[in-house]
Design a protein around this motif. Structure first.
Motif, PDB file in Angstrom:
ATOM      1  N   GLY A  98       0.805  -1.206   0.000  1.00  0.00           N
ATOM      2  CA  GLY A  98       0.000   0.000   0.000  1.00  0.00           C
ATOM      3  C   GLY A  98       0.837   1.254   0.000  1.00  0.00           C
ATOM      4  N   THR A  99       0.278   2.334   0.517  1.00  0.00           N
ATOM      5  CA  THR A  99       1.026   3.588   0.592  1.00  0.00           C
ATOM      6  C   THR A  99       2.196   3.419   1.559  1.00  0.00           C
ATOM      7  N   GLY A 100       3.150   4.296   1.408  1.00  0.00           N
ATOM      8  CA  GLY A 100       4.340   4.180   2.240  1.00  0.00           C
ATOM      9  C   GLY A 100       5.308   3.153   1.712  1.00  0.00           C
ATOM     10  N   GLN A 101       5.039   2.662   0.505  1.00  0.00           N
ATOM     11  CA  GLN A 101       5.918   1.682  -0.103  1.00  0.00           C
ATOM     12  C   GLN A 101       6.171   2.073  -1.545  1.00  0.00           C
ATOM     13  N   ILE A 102       7.153   1.412  -2.134  1.00  0.00           N
ATOM     14  CA  ILE A 102       7.573   1.774  -3.482  1.00  0.00           C
ATOM     15  C   ILE A 102       6.705   1.094  -4.535  1.00  0.00           C
ATOM     16  N   ASN A 103       5.727   0.315  -4.094  1.00  0.00           N
ATOM     17  CA  ASN A 103       4.985  -0.509  -5.028  1.00  0.00           C
ATOM     18  C   ASN A 103       4.312   0.280  -6.140  1.00  0.00           C
ATOM     19  N   GLU A 104       4.471  -0.250  -7.339  1.00  0.00           N
ATOM     20  CA  GLU A 104       3.819   0.296  -8.514  1.00  0.00           C
ATOM     21  C   GLU A 104       2.343  -0.059  -8.479  1.00  0.00           C
ATOM     22  N   GLN A 105       1.515   0.838  -8.959  1.00  0.00           N
ATOM     23  CA  GLN A 105       0.100   0.536  -9.134  1.00  0.00           C
ATOM     24  C   GLN A 105      -0.117   0.070 -10.565  1.00  0.00           C
ATOM     25  N   PHE A 106      -0.898  -0.969 -10.705  1.00  0.00           N
ATOM     26  CA  PHE A 106      -1.280  -1.480 -12.010  1.00  0.00           C
ATOM     27  C   PHE A 106      -2.749  -1.098 -12.229  1.00  0.00           C
ATOM     28  N   PHE A 107      -2.995  -0.465 -13.356  1.00  0.00           N
ATOM     29  CA  PHE A 107      -4.327   0.065 -13.611  1.00  0.00           C
ATOM     30  C   PHE A 107      -5.108  -0.805 -14.584  1.00  0.00           C
ATOM     31  N   GLY A 108      -6.418  -0.830 -14.379  1.00  0.00           N
ATOM     32  CA  GLY A 108      -7.306  -1.444 -15.331  1.00  0.00           C
ATOM     33  C   GLY A 108      -7.644  -0.462 -16.446  1.00  0.00           C
ATOM     34  N   PRO A 109      -8.445  -0.894 -17.425  1.00  0.00           N
ATOM     35  CA  PRO A 109      -8.781  -0.037 -18.562  1.00  0.00           C
ATOM     36  C   PRO A 109      -9.781   1.064 -18.223  1.00  0.00           C
ATOM     37  N   GLY A 110     -10.448   0.935 -17.089  1.00  0.00           N
ATOM     38  CA  GLY A 110     -11.404   1.955 -16.679  1.00  0.00           C
ATOM     39  C   GLY A 110     -12.807   1.705 -17.196  1.00  0.00           C
ATOM     40  N   THR A 111     -13.760   2.316 -16.518  1.00  0.00           N
ATOM     41  CA  THR A 111     -15.159   2.322 -16.968  1.00  0.00           C
ATOM     42  C   THR A 111     -15.553   3.763 -17.208  1.00  0.00           C
ATOM     43  N   ARG A 112     -15.955   4.046 -18.441  1.00  0.00           N
ATOM     44  CA  ARG A 112     -16.376   5.408 -18.765  1.00  0.00           C
ATOM     45  C   ARG A 112     -17.864   5.532 -18.491  1.00  0.00           C
ATOM     46  N   LEU A 113     -18.213   6.368 -17.522  1.00  0.00           N
ATOM     47  CA  LEU A 113     -19.613   6.576 -17.141  1.00  0.00           C
ATOM     48  C   LEU A 113     -20.099   7.909 -17.678  1.00  0.00           C
ATOM     49  N   THR A 114     -21.224   7.866 -18.354  1.00  0.00           N
ATOM     50  CA  THR A 114     -21.887   9.083 -18.805  1.00  0.00           C
ATOM     51  C   THR A 114     -23.250   9.144 -18.137  1.00  0.00           C
ATOM     52  N   VAL A 115     -23.486  10.238 -17.437  1.00  0.00           N
ATOM     53  CA  VAL A 115     -24.778  10.444 -16.778  1.00  0.00           C
ATOM     54  C   VAL A 115     -25.527  11.544 -17.528  1.00  0.00           C
ATOM     55  N   LEU A 116     -26.704  11.199 -18.047  1.00  0.00           N
ATOM     56  CA  LEU A 116     -27.496  12.143 -18.855  1.00  0.00           C
ATOM     57  C   LEU A 116     -28.596  12.799 -18.031  1.00  0.00           C
TER      58      LEU A 116
END
Lengths: 116, 112
Positions: A98-116
């Protein structure tokens, strides 16, 4: 090694509706993050889990957003009810530590939300 | 409170040239970590380079290097021999004891 998986990739809803996003982190990663990225801005941390415990949810709008990470693996983020300003990309990331460490974060592709 | 500031919203560079992206941060912690992430158009965010605050030596990863000035709280990214594939949003990030914070990003365009 499989990456961080997210679904759905895209979601369009009307305001006041509910929506849920799912994230499956990299196997063995203890820490899971949910970010909100509004167009043209940097990611804003909504919630951070260490295993199945919440480490930081200080920026999560708790009146409408909720998240859980059952069994310390998969996670869901829910918005109920959605507002126009919730339109954004919701990113899930995971890391070994977690935080306080050098660990890299690996990200997902994301979800694009559109609210109309 | 920790903050991360990227003062260059957009930059452009000619292919094969060198470009430097700026990042400043504020923290009262002495031990922390700094990162540069790259987010190509419509693609996932990936790590470019990382730096431990207790190390004086600047990190280097192939064409990417940082200029870490701890006293000035500055962490700039230098990209040498820029390539078209370097076109992306670049985010500076800070990881302290309790917080992981991203800057607002710099949009870099590499011109052919």
């Amino acid at each position: 090694e499989a990456g961080v998986a997210q679904s759905p990739r895209y979601k369009i809803i009307e305001k006041r509706q509910s929506v849920a996003f799912w994230c499956n982190p990299i196997s063995g990663h203890a820490t899971l993050y949910w970010y909100q990225q509004i167009l043209g801005q940097g990611p804003k941390l909504l919630i951070q889990f260490q295993n199945n415990g919440v480490v930081d949810d200080s920026q999560l709008p708790k009146d409408r957003f909720s998240a859980e990470r059952l069994k310390g693996v998969d996670s869901t983020l829910k918005i109920q009810p959605a507002k126009l300003e919730d339109s954004a990309v919701y990113l899930c990331a995971s890391s070994l530590g977690g935080t306080g460490q050098i660990n890299e974060q690996f990200f997902g592709p994301g979800t694009r939300l559109t609210v109309l | 409170a920790q903050t991360v500031t990227q003062s260059q919203p957009e930059m452009s560079v000619q292919e094969a040239e060198t470009v430097t992206l700026s990042c400043t941060y504020d923290t009262s912690e002495s031990n922390y970590y700094l990162f540069w992430y790259k987010q190509p158009p419509s693609r996932q965010m990936i790590l470019v380079i990382r730096q431990e605050a207790y190390k004086q030596q600047n990190a280097t990863e192939n064409r990417f290097s940082v200029n870490f000035q701890k006293a000035a709280k500055s962490f700039s990214l230098k990209i040498s021999d820029s390539q078209l594939g370097d076109t992306a949003m670049y985010f500076c990030a800070f990881s302290g004891t309790y917080k992981y914070i991203f800057g607002t990003g710099t949009r870099l365009k590499v011109l052919a």
